[in-house]
Design a protein around this motif. Sequence first.
Motif, mmCIF file in Angstrom:
data_model
loop_
_atom_site.group_PDB
_atom_site.id
_atom_site.type_symbol
_atom_site.label_atom_id
_atom_site.label_comp_id
_atom_site.label_asym_id
_atom_site.label_seq_id
_atom_site.Cartn_x
_atom_site.Cartn_y
_atom_site.Cartn_z
ATOM 1 N N THR A 89 30.664 13.376 70.539
ATOM 2 C CA THR A 89 30.924 12.724 69.265
ATOM 3 C C THR A 89 30.359 13.598 68.145
ATOM 4 N N SER A 90 31.190 13.926 67.181
ATOM 5 C CA SER A 90 30.755 14.808 66.100
ATOM 6 C C SER A 90 30.560 14.033 64.808
ATOM 7 N N THR A 91 29.504 14.363 64.108
ATOM 8 C CA THR A 91 29.254 13.841 62.763
ATOM 9 C C THR A 91 28.633 14.966 61.950
ATOM 10 N N SER A 92 28.500 14.720 60.675
ATOM 11 C CA SER A 92 27.893 15.707 59.792
ATOM 12 C C SER A 92 26.898 15.022 58.864
ATOM 13 N N ASP A 149 36.720 20.793 68.134
ATOM 14 C CA ASP A 149 35.949 21.434 69.204
ATOM 15 C C ASP A 149 35.099 20.415 69.951
ATOM 16 N N MET A 150 34.411 19.558 69.200
ATOM 17 C CA MET A 150 33.526 18.579 69.820
ATOM 18 C C MET A 150 34.306 17.543 70.625
ATOM 19 N N LYS A 151 35.432 17.114 70.115
ATOM 20 C CA LYS A 151 36.245 16.118 70.822
ATOM 21 C C LYS A 151 36.725 16.670 72.149
ATOM 22 N N ARG A 152 37.180 17.912 72.152
ATOM 23 C CA ARG A 152 37.653 18.530 73.390
ATOM 24 C C ARG A 152 36.509 18.729 74.383
#
Length: 262
Positions: free
Chosen positions: A96-99, A89-92
Amino acid sequence: MSSNYKPRYEQISDQLRSEISDQRFEPGDKLPSEKRLCEYFDVSRVTVRQALQQLEHQGLVYRKQGLGAFVSEEKVHHPLVQLTDFSEDMKRAGYTSTSKLISLKKVGPIAEINTILELTNDNPLIQIDRVRLANNRPIAVDKTWLPASYGQLLFDENLTTQTIYQVLEEKFNIPITGGRYKITATIADEYIALHLGMQKGDAVLEIDRCSKTIGEKKIYFQKRYNNPEFIAYELELSRNEEHKTSFKDGFPLKEFTPKFYQ
């Protein structure tokens, strides 16, 4: 009266919209107070509120009770008709996604969760709590429960940069074939509020989902708590001649779209 005449509140919203577009106000900036806007435009507070309400409906500003109006980030649309995970979802959406891993541990049976996962009441679970970040900003908290047979595969994995989907599918060849969503509104408890930088009792968007693998086998159940300042959902339904005779079945889903505010 000219056909081009606009009510005063629309003129004000147009000017503010132009200033936002010209980046005189950056995303996250607080707009002038209602009192200052009243003085500047020489209008009543009612007119200013109408203008701000119009901008809010258009997604250009959001308001915090007692604090005023703030400029929103540009909204990003992407389809969620297919089952996707957070990083997809974040890439689209261009983020930039992290956790941030809060905890990963073995816990005893939880009657409600065991029932959902179709486990016997004596089966232990693996519980994973994470903060999900977009461009380093916390926007959601996940609480995820897996049967021990799947959950034990995650103990040696880096869940700050990898998602559960990625680990199970890419490393262990366990495909995620589908899932069921339920979206509800709830309030943040002390735990959720702490990790999202909110106040206890603030509204959050709760998404419950149960994902499955081959053979309809349940692989995990998750509760995600989204900060509604940063994400909302829209759905679009189709209504055309082909479907007019089957309204009893509901309108076909055309698009189900998360909207992100950075």
